[in-house]
Design an enzyme around this catalytic site. Structure first.
Site, PDB file in Angstrom:
ATOM      1  N   HIS A 173       0.814  -1.223   0.000  1.00  0.00           N
ATOM      2  CA  HIS A 173       0.000   0.000   0.000  1.00  0.00           C
ATOM      3  C   HIS A 173       0.846   1.271   0.000  1.00  0.00           C
ATOM      4  CE1 HIS A 173      -3.648  -2.236   0.420  1.00  0.00           C
ATOM      5  NE2 HIS A 173      -3.357  -2.687   1.628  1.00  0.00           N
ATOM      6  N   ASP A 223      -2.666 -10.586  -2.207  1.00  0.00           N
ATOM      7  CA  ASP A 223      -3.228 -10.101  -0.954  1.00  0.00           C
ATOM      8  C   ASP A 223      -4.696  -9.739  -1.199  1.00  0.00           C
ATOM      9  OD1 ASP A 223      -2.028  -8.810   1.837  1.00  0.00           O
ATOM     10  OD2 ASP A 223      -3.796  -7.740   1.114  1.00  0.00           O
ATOM     11  N   ASP A 267      -4.291 -13.011   3.565  1.00  0.00           N
ATOM     12  CA  ASP A 267      -5.609 -12.572   4.005  1.00  0.00           C
ATOM     13  C   ASP A 267      -6.701 -12.848   2.972  1.00  0.00           C
ATOM     14  OD1 ASP A 267      -4.582 -10.706   2.281  1.00  0.00           O
ATOM     15  OD2 ASP A 267      -4.860  -8.984   3.607  1.00  0.00           O
TER      16      ASP A 267
END
Length: 349
Positions: free
Chosen positions: A114, A151, A240
């Protein structure tokens, strides 16, 4: 400071992984090796991040109540940890690029996908995959690099850094960001000239699982990678997207991760970087990744796929195929995914 510090992104994540690998003797059979690393140099960081941004991170560390961005926190010693993490990632890329290993897996935290050149967010401060890509270009002259994110959250920082770079292909497979952090990474986002078509985003509907990922990889991702011919694949390996993850709503299981890792490792040189994943099985999934990289299977999938499919929303598969068709349409001018390409990658249409 992040509410509820230490929050889900904390040192226990690596403890669980190392404990699992040690308990199951992953370093004892001579097929898997652990390499030591040195902290990254500032020149490695500054190939990606601006000096002003690095200075702001240092300032935040000296002022413990100041956060560098949403859902990020720093504390005394954080800068050294960030350099250690980037250094480990560089080492993981180095051993593959020089031929010492076929593939590698950098077990580092915090995650990085990110983080942009001047921004942090989502637990990420420095963008590890971008730092590695720029290192490989600088030190080895690597011409073509593919960065693939699995992810659950879109790789928005990585895509922003490379959106106009015609030598870096960025693919992100993540949960539909319409109502999900980071609220960008949509199918329509394909990069900018001279790299149009080199940013690829797939919005996976909630409860997408092994079958949807397998279809996506077979029909688009494999074809794009074969067309691009990367010298190396950097995998932003988030756990995740796993069905037990409390922070997302995707349903990959052990079989799903095996399939993705094994597929990539059978065709390309792969450097995996640990990204997200905040559940109890993070150690086991790290072992699954190592098994996939080594081309073996030792961990069974205990999930009943029929029960898992029966428990999800009836619209998941329909929404997935609608999004898959839309992605094919958006990418068809640039990639050989079912019909002749209309223009070269990077060209305007």
């Amino acid at each position: 400071m992040l509410n509820g510090y230490p929050g889900p992104e904390n040192p226990s994540r690596l403890d669980r992984i190392l404990d699992y690998l040690s308990l199951n003797r992953y370093l004892d059979d001579g097929r898997c090796f652990m390499f030591m690393s040195e902290p990254a140099a500032m020149e490695d960081i500054l190939r990606v991040h601006t000096q002003e941004y690095v200075d702001s991170v240092v300032q935040c560390i000296s002022q413990s109540r100041k956060s560098p961005g949403k859902d990020t926190y720093l504390c005394e010693g954080s800068f050294e940890v960030l350099l250690e993490a980037a250094g480990a990632v560089i080492r993981a890329g180095d051993v593959v690029a020089c031929g010492a290993c076929d593939h590698s897996f950098a077990l580092v935290r915090p995650p990085g996908h990110h983080a942009g050149a001047t921004t942090s967010g989502g637990f990420c401060i420095f963008n590890n995959s971008a730092i590695l890509a720029r290192f490989l270009k600088h030190s080895y002259g690597t011409q073509k690099i593919a960065i693939l994110n699995i992810d659950a959250h879109a790789s928005d920082g990585t895509h922003a850094i490379f959106s106009g770079d015609p030598q870096v292909l960025c693919i992100s497979v993540h949960q539909d960001p319409s109502n999900f952090y980071p609220y960008n990474g949509f199918i329509r986002d394909i990069g900018i000239r001279p790299a149009l078509g080199l940013s690829i985003n797939m919005e996976m509907p909630p409860r997408s699982g092994n079958t949807e990922y397998a279809i996506l990889f077979e029909e688009i991702i494999e074809e794009v990678l074969k067309d691009f011919k990367p010298d190396i694949v950097i995998l932003e390996c988030g756990f995740d997207a796993y069905y037990k993850e409390p922070l997302s709503q995707l349903d990959l299981t052990v079989d799903g991760y095996y399939h993705i890792i094994g597929l990539l490792a059978s065709r390309w040189k792969v450097v995996c970087l640990l990204e997200g994943g905040y559940h109890e099985d993070i150690g086991m999934l790290s072992a699954v990744v190592l098994d996939g990289l080594m081309g073996r299977r030792t961990i069974p999938d205990e999930v009943d796929q029929i029960d898992l499919l029966a428990s999800r929303h009836v619209n998941t598969r329909r929404e997935f195929h609608e999004k898959l068709s839309r992605l094919k349409f958006v990418l068809s001018p640039y990639w050989n995914i079912g019909k002749p390409r209309l223009c070269k990658v990077g060209d305007a249409i």
